[in-house]
Design an enzyme around this catalytic site. Structure first.
Site, PDB file in Angstrom:
ATOM      1  N   HIS A  65       0.776  -1.192  -0.114  1.00 12.38           N
ATOM      2  CA  HIS A  65       0.073   0.033  -0.155  1.00 12.38           C
ATOM      3  C   HIS A  65       0.872   1.151  -0.082  1.00 12.38           C
ATOM      4  O   HIS A  65       0.331   2.398   0.407  1.00 12.38           O
ATOM      5  CB  HIS A  65      -1.022  -0.037   1.199  1.00 12.38           C
ATOM      6  N   HIS A  66       2.145   1.141  -0.464  1.00  9.30           N
ATOM      7  CA  HIS A  66       2.998   2.254  -0.396  1.00  9.30           C
ATOM      8  C   HIS A  66       2.615   3.360  -1.221  1.00  9.30           C
ATOM      9  O   HIS A  66       2.700   4.670  -1.000  1.00  9.30           O
ATOM     10  CB  HIS A  66       4.402   2.021  -0.583  1.00  9.30           C
ATOM     11  N   LYS A  71      -2.615  -2.473  -7.634  1.00 13.05           N
ATOM     12  CA  LYS A  71      -2.927  -2.579  -9.128  1.00 13.05           C
ATOM     13  C   LYS A  71      -2.338  -4.103  -9.530  1.00 13.05           C
ATOM     14  O   LYS A  71      -1.346  -4.290  -9.219  1.00 13.05           O
ATOM     15  CB  LYS A  71      -2.384  -1.736 -10.392  1.00 13.05           C
ATOM     16  N   LYS A  95       7.231  -4.508 -10.368  1.00 10.75           N
ATOM     17  CA  LYS A  95       6.731  -4.039 -11.674  1.00 10.75           C
ATOM     18  C   LYS A  95       6.442  -2.524 -11.835  1.00 10.75           C
ATOM     19  O   LYS A  95       7.034  -1.864 -12.471  1.00 10.75           O
ATOM     20  CB  LYS A  95       5.659  -4.980 -12.032  1.00 10.75           C
ATOM     21  N   ASP A 100       7.937   2.932 -13.008  1.00  7.68           N
ATOM     22  CA  ASP A 100       7.499   4.269 -12.658  1.00  7.68           C
ATOM     23  C   ASP A 100       5.942   4.530 -12.938  1.00  7.68           C
ATOM     24  O   ASP A 100       5.568   5.504 -13.265  1.00  7.68           O
ATOM     25  CB  ASP A 100       7.943   5.470 -13.301  1.00  7.68           C
ATOM     26  N   LYS A 107      -2.941  -8.893  -6.989  1.00  5.01           N
ATOM     27  CA  LYS A 107      -3.366  -9.816  -7.758  1.00  5.01           C
ATOM     28  C   LYS A 107      -4.513 -10.568  -7.074  1.00  5.01           C
ATOM     29  O   LYS A 107      -4.866 -10.500  -6.095  1.00  5.01           O
ATOM     30  CB  LYS A 107      -2.247 -10.545  -8.105  1.00  5.01           C
ATOM     31  N   SER A 363      -2.129  -0.007 -18.928  1.00  5.55           N
ATOM     32  CA  SER A 363      -3.274  -0.101 -17.847  1.00  5.55           C
ATOM     33  C   SER A 363      -3.386   1.351 -17.068  1.00  5.55           C
ATOM     34  O   SER A 363      -4.336   1.881 -16.964  1.00  5.55           O
ATOM     35  CB  SER A 363      -3.335  -1.091 -16.852  1.00  5.55           C
TER      36      SER A 363
END
Ligand code: GLU
Length: 472
Positions: A65-66, A71, A95, A100, A107, A363
């Site tokens: 959660h940084h 995603k 990833k 960036d 997931k 995405s």
């Protein structure tokens, strides 16, 4: 005593540890980054037409959660289990950091074999899965944003969007709750092929470095390279196609039920067509079948692209792999021990956490499009066109020559959404490779590009955590 075969998540943890040793982060921070923040395992019923009830097992794991939202895709496969989803969620964190993309990693997984369900059943499963995520606040444009993965596609993403919207009436940004949607439902052009194209851009860029290529016995450039691809799903198909279009030869293709080869090259689209007609890539005219699907991995080639599932290149087959470059299109295709063997043998492994990040990169563009509610290029296309035309006119005047209408429109054309998405992806893949390569070159103690990529990612995540101030 039989030696323990590390699980997928243990493998990711071992990659992490190896890299973290090349940073100066304190142990608390290492652990905060390393483990999964939230793990949600749940079950729900599916009623069959005969009235019987089947219990579906599903997961959503938020690794870090940084940065929010988190995603990552949703996988539909019989092999799905908590360990796998945790590993894949962790990989998403690294990833996103490498390329960036300002998201944490997550997931999802549903333990089903999609082929065994009707479209109607898959829709019910997907809608119920989404509703369960809504109940627990595991989905939302600013919380957690799923996408396609193995066994899912834009069809499932449309169902997720629709279910989420129905449960959040009037939410202006609802479309940003999921990416990989069909174009008419708020998708972005270029998302479908994004991961495969990213794989192509990444390897093509690696192939431009003469000194690196000489070190592994390769010439620079894509043209004429022999490429083997495992997995003709969304990632493998597009990667193979972009390589073929750029002048490489696809000498072998592998699928779950077998593999084929032809040293003169296989036409990717013709193989796809053959698979549509016969149900398999096997017995493709002009090609030979391998005895087993795994043989393709060991076939003589320059570039091997595993684009199927995890754990394909192991200590068992690594000594026999003949490729000079392994480009990881899939997540986790190489085990830790296999990578050691490959590195000792001078084979370059371009790691998943960098190489297949094209999917999440596009995405991110889709998410931005959904939040801005405007198609990329809408505001600038005509303006670009008229300024290009004015410039061209001035040049024509100076040179005293006029171009044909066709030449003129090729030069003056303004960028469409697809042009912008592709250029953003290309830029991302090239910059990220250079950053990883730089870390690798600067630290003689780092033996693998994967470790360099992890180091790059871990340091960025640590900075984000420090900025959050949770470690005063
Ligand atoms: N499932 C893809 C991956 O493993 C894409 C994730 C996304 O777009 O969020 O990278």
């Amino acid at each position: 005593m039989a030696s323990h075969t590390p699980s997928f998540f243990e493998t990711v943890l071992s990659f992490f540890d190896k890299a973290a040793d090349h940073t100066d982060l304190p142990h608390g921070m290492r652990d905060q980054i390393k483990y999964c923040n939230s793990i949600y395992e749940f079950k729900f019923p599916l009623k069959h037409h005969d009235g019987s009830i089947e219990i579906i097992v599903a997961y959503r794991v938020e690794h870090s959660h940084h940065m929010l939202p988190v995603k990552g895709g949703i996988r539909y496969s019989e092999m799905v289990n908590a360990d796998e989803v945790k590993a894949l969620a962790a990989l998403m964190t690294y990833k996103c950091a490498v390329v960036d993309v300002p998201f944490g990693g997550a997931k999802g997984g549903v333990k089903i074999e999609p082929r065994k369900f009707t479209v109607d059943q898959l829709e019910r499963i997907t809608r119920r899965y989404t509703a369960e995520l809504v109940k627990k606040q595991f989905i939302g444009p600013g919380i957690d944003v799923p996408a396609p993965d193995y066994g899912t596609s834009m069809r499932e993403m449309a169902w997720i969007f629709d279910t989420y919207s129905a449960l959040h009436p009037g939410q202006l940004d609802a479309a940003a709750c999921v990416t990989g949607k069909p174009l008419n439902e708020g998708g972005v052009q270029g998302r479908t092929e994004a991961t495969g194209l990213g794989v192509f851009y990444g390897i093509r860029h690696a192939l431009t470095y003469k000194e690196d290529m000489e070190a592994i016995g390769l010439t620079t450039g894509v043209e004429g390279k022999r490429v083997v691809v495992q997995g003709l799903g969304n990632v493998g198909y597009w990667a193979a196609k972009f390589f073929q279009d750029a002048g490489a030869r696809i000498t072998a293709l592998a699928e779950w039920d077998g593999a084929i080869y032809n040293p003169d090259g296989l036409d990717v689209d013709a193989v796809q067509q053959h698979r549509k007609e016969t149900g398999s890539i096997l017995n493709f005219p002009g090609a030979k079948n391998f005895e087993s699907s795994g043989d393709a991995l060991e076939y003589e080639c320059d570039i091997l692209i595993p684009a199927a599932l995890e754990g394909q290149i192991t200590e068992e087959n690594a000594p026999r792999i003949k490729a000079k470059i392994i480009g990881e299109g899939a997540n986790g295709p190489t085990t830790a021990r296999a990578e050691e063997i490959l590195t000792e043998r001078g084979i370059m492994v371009i790691p998943d956490l960098y190489l297949n990040a094209g999917g999440v990169t596009v995405s991110y563009f889709e998410w931005l499009k959904n939040l801005s509610h405007v198609k990329f290029g809408r505001m600038s296309k005509r303006f670009e066109e008229s300024s290009n035309a004015a410039m061209l006119q001035a040049v024509e005047k100076i040179v005293g020559k006029t171009l044909s209408e066709r030449e003129r429109s090729a030069i003056t054309r303004g960028a469409d959404e697809i042009d912008l998405v592709r250029s953003g992806l290309e830029e991302t893949m090239m910059n990220a490779y250079d950053a990883v390569r730089e870390t690798y070159k600067r630290n003689p103690g780092i033996k693998e590009l994967r470790t360099a990529a992890f180091v790059t990612a871990i340091n960025k995540i640590a900075v984000a955590y420090e900025e959050l101030g949770i470690f005063p």
